[in-house]
Enzyme design. Structure first.
Site, short mmCIF file in Angstrom:
data_model
loop_
_atom_site.label_atom_id
_atom_site.label_comp_id
_atom_site.label_asym_id
_atom_site.label_seq_id
_atom_site.Cartn_x
_atom_site.Cartn_y
_atom_site.Cartn_z
N ILE A 179 2.04 -17.43 -30.30
CA ILE A 179 1.00 -16.55 -30.85
C ILE A 179 0.92 -15.22 -30.10
O ILE A 179 0.04 -14.41 -30.35
CB ILE A 179 -0.37 -17.24 -30.86
CG1 ILE A 179 -0.84 -17.54 -29.42
CG2 ILE A 179 -0.33 -18.51 -31.71
CD1 ILE A 179 -2.26 -18.07 -29.35
N GLY A 180 1.84 -15.01 -29.12
CA GLY A 180 1.94 -13.68 -28.51
C GLY A 180 1.34 -13.54 -27.13
O GLY A 180 0.88 -12.46 -26.77
N GLY A 181 1.36 -14.61 -26.32
CA GLY A 181 0.80 -14.53 -24.98
C GLY A 181 1.47 -13.48 -24.11
O GLY A 181 0.79 -12.71 -23.42
N CYS A 185 9.24 -26.12 -24.18
CA CYS A 185 9.03 -26.83 -22.92
C CYS A 185 9.30 -28.33 -23.05
O CYS A 185 9.44 -29.03 -22.04
CB CYS A 185 7.61 -26.61 -22.41
SG CYS A 185 6.33 -27.29 -23.50
#
Length: 274
Positions: free
Chosen positions: A14-16, A79
């Site tokens: 979401i664009g961290g 991850c």
């Protein structure tokens, strides 16, 4: 330099990383963002008014990557292949394939990025994918530094440590031997040590110690989520506390280094007597 950043964001979610980059370099440009999750892409588009490229990164070519002329790559690869609760298949997990393809492309590019920044879970640092990443960075001529950092070290009320890696075509500002393992001191603290003229031995000792226990101030959740009236004053207090932290950590590490040297001298004298 910050005004000239042209970034690609891989596995953007979401664009961290986009948000973090804009907070320190408002004029930086994110040229493109990549993710296969339609839900994440929808949220990303809402957050940044920018569409996510939903392409299979296993099929992207070095020539296509060269075409962006990006000087920064930001990567948050899956991850699941490395998490301690998972199967830990590493490079044998199909979800690692896209990241490995990007790594192999670096040495084949005509205009590889100047910098790379990667984040992942703790456990990535012991994976075979990490070993392949280090090898790829070395073959492509990058200098790199690994970190295990907690949000607490930045005053954020969250206790989840994460793995970070910085890579640069130029030597990094503070050199930490790879034998020290992932650095557990923040880059900002290392720079403070360097600027204060602290001995390299103490800097290396700081890199190997979990320094979250030295954090003097952590915002409450309400302070973190909402801009309270007292926030500016609290930030000033936090800055003063970080300065005291630096002095205390320096003193602690200097004492530890002295104690270690004294212990070694004592052992040598005992061996000589024998």
């Amino acid at each position: 330099m910050l005004a000239e950043i042209r970034a690609l964001e891989f596995f953007c979610g979401i664009g961290g990383m986009h948000c973090a980059l804009k907070s320190i370099a408002p004029h930086a440009v994110v040229l493109d963002a990549f993710d296969v999750s339609p839900i994440a892409a929808e949220v990303y588009a809402y957050n940044f008014q920018k569409r996510v490229t939903k392409t299979d990164l296993e099929c992207i070519t070095p020539q296509q990557l060269d075409g962006y002329a990006a000087n920064l790559w930001m990567l948050s690869p899956p991850c699941q292949p490395h998490t301690r609760q998972g199967m830990q298949k590493g490079s044998k997990d199909t979800r690692s394939a896209a990241f490995l393809k990007l790594l192999s492309a670096l040495a084949q590019m005509q205009r590889p990025p100047q910098w790379l920044m990667l984040e992942n879970v703790v456990g990535f640092d012991h994976s075979d994918v990490q070993e392949l990443m280090v090898q790829a960075f070395q073959e492509a001529g990058y200098h790199m530094q690994e970190f295990i950092l907690s949000p607490l070290q930045y005053g954020i009320p969250y206790t989840r440590p994460r793995y970070f890696c910085l890579a640069s075509r130029q030597p990094l500002p503070v050199s930490i031997p790879s034998s020290c393992g992932p650095c557990q001191a923040t880059p900002a603290l290392l720079l403070q040590f360097r600027d204060a003229g602290v001995d390299q031995q103490i800097i290396q000792a700081a890199a190997q110690q979990h320094l979250a226990s030295h954090v003097q101030y952590v915002r409450t959740i309400s302070e973190h989520l909402w801009n309270t009236a007292a926030q500016q004053q609290q930030q000033q207090q936090a800055q003063q506390q970080r300065q005291r932290q630096l002095q205390q950590v320096t003193a602690d590490l200097a004492h530890a280094a002295t104690t270690s040297e004294q212990h070694c001298d004592q052992q040598q004298r005992q061996q000589q007597q024998v």
